[in-house]
Design an enzyme around this catalytic site. Structure first.
Site, PDB file in Angstrom:
ATOM      1  N   ASP A 148       0.837  -1.195   0.000  1.00  0.00           N
ATOM      2  CA  ASP A 148       0.000   0.000   0.000  1.00  0.00           C
ATOM      3  C   ASP A 148       0.874   1.247   0.000  1.00  0.00           C
ATOM      4  O   ASP A 148       2.046   1.208   0.371  1.00  0.00           O
ATOM      5  CB  ASP A 148      -0.919   0.025   1.224  1.00  0.00           C
ATOM      6  CG  ASP A 148      -0.140   0.081   2.537  1.00  0.00           C
ATOM      7  OD1 ASP A 148       0.859  -0.645   2.662  1.00  0.00           O
ATOM      8  OD2 ASP A 148      -0.530   0.844   3.446  1.00  0.00           O
ATOM      9  N   GLU A 149       0.287   2.361  -0.437  1.00  0.00           N
ATOM     10  CA  GLU A 149       0.919   3.675  -0.375  1.00  0.00           C
ATOM     11  C   GLU A 149       2.378   3.636  -0.836  1.00  0.00           C
ATOM     12  O   GLU A 149       3.301   4.022  -0.122  1.00  0.00           O
ATOM     13  CB  GLU A 149       0.801   4.233   1.049  1.00  0.00           C
ATOM     14  CG  GLU A 149      -0.652   4.420   1.465  1.00  0.00           C
ATOM     15  CD  GLU A 149      -0.830   4.976   2.873  1.00  0.00           C
ATOM     16  OE1 GLU A 149      -1.861   5.641   3.112  1.00  0.00           O
ATOM     17  OE2 GLU A 149       0.050   4.737   3.718  1.00  0.00           O
ATOM     18  N   VAL A 150       2.562   3.165  -2.049  1.00  0.00           N
ATOM     19  CA  VAL A 150       3.911   3.064  -2.620  1.00  0.00           C
ATOM     20  C   VAL A 150       4.280   4.441  -3.188  1.00  0.00           C
ATOM     21  O   VAL A 150       4.263   4.681  -4.396  1.00  0.00           O
ATOM     22  CB  VAL A 150       3.976   1.968  -3.705  1.00  0.00           C
ATOM     23  CG1 VAL A 150       5.423   1.741  -4.141  1.00  0.00           C
ATOM     24  CG2 VAL A 150       3.386   0.657  -3.173  1.00  0.00           C
TER      25      VAL A 150
END
Length: 505
Positions: A148-150
């Site tokens: 997530d949230e790369v």
């Protein structure tokens, strides 16, 4: 209960990247989790896992030992909680990439958030992490690989060169790495299914997502922690993912850690609304599409942020949310049941009072944190900003120049000493309670962030008073409670009395 629960699997997320609980505390709360309706755990180890070999430097100071991990798994099994470990493998890699040894694997050299997917050593690194974690979880059916949230993906030099080539795009870059990690899991650990957060995939073209092959490798976890979750939009997203080939989907709600990076007390009503919306999604979405839900309880927003709500403080919210999932809503009867299970007079944080020894593990921490969060700063602000003797006779100018009418000291100092004594005593009680559940670094951090700023203001005020009055009013070394003593001064002088308003002069 009108029928079976909307979610077969109900995993409590235990975020260990901040204020990780001691195993002795987990032994107390795991049975409670089961009683409240949980049947699984999502353990996000981060630096609390006992990595070995070249990965040993990832360990936090108080990282669990292999024996402690095995004990945690045994305790979970005794409470009928299935454990799903979580290993970050793409974004949120700060705990790895902050180390000089692995800094060359960053997507953007200046930021330790994201792994560079072009570096062959990057996949070797996360593969080694996965292998070590699963070696200590031999019975695991799922492994959450994060993703997530790369942030900053595609902004590194290697990525920019790659993206200049047709038909490469940022979505393909993301999918390629996810597939490589999932492939490692499935090849090296048959029988373990990778779970992936959904946020990086939500806006991808359906055709590209379907053609990537990823839907055949992983199960998606759709997360949304908002109280006003878009039910219809979430149903459409589920249908999109199913059309792409994802056979099983999960939901992810939040019982704490989603309403502010420095939040100390979880807003229970907010989190109940979030779960009510997820129940609507489960009812309106494709039949049996959601096989489980993860009730996330974030302890930090990322590796470098401050602590948010501590686990013991979040238990009433967790209890309410789990019971609402079991009963399909949060009626008055369900609320009464939760309060009875926890031994609380009320779920309202301002009114919650322990009913005695039957209260839940860590309820004393909840009570003390509530006192600090709702009253400490306000009481200090009242003295510094609304006490007429402080604002009128001991302003910042007076304090800086050490000026004060001697008679004024008695109208400031006793209240300041009383406040400091009261809050210092509470801080000592809270410190002792926290030490039962958490390691010393977490105790120190929470107190320094949440208690020290206010008590230091009081200490500074008393020091300034003492210096302005010639050093005879307060001796920090002699006060048994707070480190100071005060001497009474003469009665209020006539010129300190209230004056008539200027309009009457």
């Amino acid at each position: 209960m009108a029928g079976p629960p909307a979610f077969k699997m109900r995993l409590v997320h235990v975020d260990l990247k901040g204020a990780p609980p001691k195993v002795s505390y987990l032994a107390q709360v795991f049975p409670l989790f089961h009683t409240l309706g949980a049947n699984g755990l999502l353990l996000e180890y981060e630096d609390m896992f006992p990595y070995d070999g070249p990965l040993r430097l990832l360990r936090a100071t108080h990282a669990y030992s292999p024996a402690e991990v095995q004990e945690i798994l045994q305790l979970a099994a005794q409470s009928e909680l299935e454990v799903v470990p979580l290993v970050q493998t793409f974004g949120h890699m700060e705990f790895v990439l902050k180390h000089a040894m692995f800094a060359h694997l960053r997507e953007v050299p200046a930021f330790p958030n994201t792994l560079n997917p072009h570096e062959p050593q990057a996949l070797a690194l996360v593969g080694a992490m996965i292998d070590q974690v699963l070696a200590l979880h031999p019975g695991a059916r799922w492994l959450h690989i994060g993703c997530d949230e790369v942030y900053y993906l595609g902004e590194g030099e290697a990525s920019r060169r790659w993206l200049q080539q047709e038909p490469n795009n940022r979505a393909a870059l993301c999918l390629t790495h996810m597939k490589a990690v999932a492939g490692h899991v499935l090849t090296r650990h048959p029988g373990v299914t990778p779970l992936v957060w959904d946020d990086m995939l939500r806006d991808m073209a359906q055709e590209q997502l379907a053609a990537s092959g990823l839907p055949q490798l992983v199960e998606l976890v759709l997360w949304d922690y908002s109280a006003d979750l878009d039910v219809h939009g979430k149903v459409l997203l589920m249908e999109k993912f199913q059309a792409c080939g994802f056979r099983r989907l999960w939901a992810a709600s939040a019982f704490k850690g989603a309403t502010g990076a420095s939040q100390a007390l979880p807003p229970v009503e907010y989190h109940l609304h979030n779960h009510a919306q997820w129940l609507q999604v489960a009812g309106q979405g494709p039949t049996d599409a959601l096989q489980g839900i993860v009730l996330t309880g974030w302890q930090r927003y990322d590796h470098f942020s401050v602590l948010c709500e501590l686990l013991p403080v979040g238990i009433p919210s967790l209890a309410a949310c789990l019971q609402s999932l079991l009963h399909g809503g949060f009626s008055d009867d369900v609320k009464t049941k939760v309060e009875k299970l926890l031994g609380l007079s009320s779920l309202d944080v301002a009114d919650a009072v322990s009913k005695g020894p039957s209260s839940f593990p860590g309820s004393n921490i909840l009570a003390l944190v509530t006192q600090v969060s709702l009253h400490l700063r306000g009481s200090v602000d009242a003295l510094l900003e609304r006490n007429r003797y402080v604002t009128g006779w001991f302003s910042p100018y007076h304090r800086r120049h050490k000026l004060i009418h001697p008679a004024i000291v008695q109208y400031i100092q006793p209240e300041a000493i009383s406040l400091l004594g009261r809050w210092s005593a509470l801080a000592r009680e809270l410190e002792a309670a926290l030490q039962c559940c958490f390691y010393p670094d977490a105790v120190e951090e929470w107190l320094e962030e949440n208690v020290a700023p206010s008590t230091q203001q009081l200490q500074a005020l008393l020091r300034d008073l003492s210096e302005a009055a010639g050093g005879t009013c307060w001796d920090p070394a002699q006060d048994p409670e707070v480190g100071g003593t005060w001497q009474p001064l003469p009665a209020e002088p006539p010129d300190a009395q209230d004056r008539c308003p200027r309009t009457q002069l």
